[in-house]
Design an enzyme around this catalytic site. Sequence first.
Site, short mmCIF file in Angstrom:
data_model
loop_
_atom_site.label_atom_id
_atom_site.label_comp_id
_atom_site.label_asym_id
_atom_site.label_seq_id
_atom_site.Cartn_x
_atom_site.Cartn_y
_atom_site.Cartn_z
N SER A 1 18.75 -21.93 -31.03
CA SER A 1 20.16 -21.96 -31.45
C SER A 1 20.34 -22.19 -32.95
O SER A 1 21.27 -22.88 -33.37
CB SER A 1 20.93 -23.02 -30.64
OG SER A 1 20.96 -22.66 -29.27
N LYS B 1 14.57 -10.06 -28.39
CA LYS B 1 14.48 -10.15 -26.93
C LYS B 1 14.76 -8.76 -26.31
O LYS B 1 14.43 -7.75 -26.92
CB LYS B 1 15.44 -11.21 -26.38
CG LYS B 1 15.31 -12.55 -27.10
CD LYS B 1 15.95 -13.66 -26.33
CE LYS B 1 16.08 -14.89 -27.20
NZ LYS B 1 16.18 -16.12 -26.44
N GLU C 1 9.94 -24.65 -30.30
CA GLU C 1 11.18 -24.19 -29.69
C GLU C 1 11.47 -25.06 -28.45
O GLU C 1 10.98 -24.75 -27.35
CB GLU C 1 11.05 -22.74 -29.25
CG GLU C 1 10.80 -21.77 -30.39
CD GLU C 1 11.37 -20.40 -30.06
OE1 GLU C 1 12.19 -19.92 -30.84
OE2 GLU C 1 11.02 -19.82 -29.03
N ASN D 1 13.92 -12.57 -33.26
CA ASN D 1 13.39 -12.19 -31.94
C ASN D 1 14.54 -11.51 -31.20
O ASN D 1 15.46 -12.20 -30.74
CB ASN D 1 12.90 -13.44 -31.19
CG ASN D 1 12.55 -13.13 -29.74
OD1 ASN D 1 12.35 -11.97 -29.37
ND2 ASN D 1 12.49 -14.16 -28.91
N GLY E 1 18.95 -20.46 -26.75
CA GLY E 1 20.07 -19.73 -26.17
C GLY E 1 21.17 -20.62 -25.64
O GLY E 1 22.09 -20.15 -24.96
N GLU F 1 10.54 -18.13 -22.42
CA GLU F 1 11.03 -17.20 -21.39
C GLU F 1 9.86 -16.52 -20.68
O GLU F 1 9.92 -16.26 -19.48
CB GLU F 1 11.99 -16.17 -22.04
CG GLU F 1 13.31 -16.82 -22.42
CD GLU F 1 14.05 -16.17 -23.57
OE1 GLU F 1 13.69 -15.05 -23.97
OE2 GLU F 1 14.99 -16.80 -24.08
N HIS G 1 6.32 -17.50 -25.61
CA HIS G 1 7.76 -17.82 -25.64
C HIS G 1 8.13 -18.47 -24.31
O HIS G 1 7.62 -18.09 -23.25
CB HIS G 1 8.58 -16.54 -25.87
CG HIS G 1 10.02 -16.82 -26.19
ND1 HIS G 1 10.91 -17.17 -25.22
CD2 HIS G 1 10.69 -16.85 -27.36
CE1 HIS G 1 12.10 -17.39 -25.78
NE2 HIS G 1 11.98 -17.19 -27.08
C1 PEP Z 1 14.32 -17.51 -29.22
O1 PEP Z 1 14.53 -16.74 -28.32
O2 PEP Z 1 13.18 -17.64 -29.70
C2 PEP Z 1 15.46 -18.28 -29.72
C3 PEP Z 1 15.22 -19.22 -30.59
O3 PEP Z 1 16.69 -17.95 -29.25
P1 PEP Z 1 18.11 -18.50 -29.78
O4 PEP Z 1 18.06 -18.49 -31.28
O5 PEP Z 1 19.11 -17.55 -29.24
O6 PEP Z 1 18.27 -19.88 -29.26
#
Ligand code: PEP
Length: 248
Positions: free
Chosen positions: A205, A11, A161, A9, A167, A91, A89
């Site tokens: 992460s 972003k 998630e 992803n 992040g 975000e 997501h």
């Molecule tokens: C994400 O944005 O779906 C995500 C898992 O980000 P990160 O791997 O940076 O934590």
Amino acid sequence: MPQKLVIGNWKLNGSLAANEALLKACGALAGVDRAVCVPFPYLAQAASLLGGMALGAQTVSEFQSGAYTGEVSAEMLAEMGCRYVIVGHSERRALFGEDDATVGRKAAAALRSGLVPIVCVGESLAEREAGRVMEVVGRQLGAVLEIIGAQGLSRSVIAYEPVWAIGSGRAASAEEAGEAHAAIRRWLAENGALAAEMRILYGGSVKADNAAALFAMPDVDGGLIGGAALSAQDFMAICRAAVANGAC
Ligand code: PEP
């Protein structure tokens, strides 16, 4: 059994030059299904440089067409070669006001156009600390189930998630992820979905050095990767960890 699935992803990142370098450096790899979810303007470019990966988008309109300035429909994504689209997501939920029902309607729009929705669910740190993980995740999944039904859910990918892991550099431990994934699979089965055949990805992460432990958990069928998907070296190392951990 299907192979594991690892999805990047990107972003709000990328440029024509950076995308080209990144995608060209992600060589072919057998034994894992891979995809990249790129910003809308780069779909065509990415489609031409996939090297065996599938293409995805990061969100989609719940509407099919009409006076919805700025929106992008599922049909348009399908026409651009997308197989996947991320919906819900954290975000988008936190920053763009998408509620559970909106996520369900977006998943429905994706399915109508033949796309596979990647339905993101996950709890905040306060919710985890209060022991409310499955209460929250069950509510998020339940809203989607109400709109697309068990059949639609069975055709979706679920991404667990935890919000506190995205992040943050603080991934869930393999045990925490494994426990949540097993509970999600039980929830899916209890609610009529083809749970055993569905892929439940972990996101938050995931890095080259923790991917193998996460993917070794029996109910972790792959990963949704944010930051580490912007480095070909890291993304490929995560994909190789998925290969090493075999089928779902
Ligand atoms: C994400 O944005 O779906 C995500 C898992 O980000 P990160 O791997 O940076 O934590």
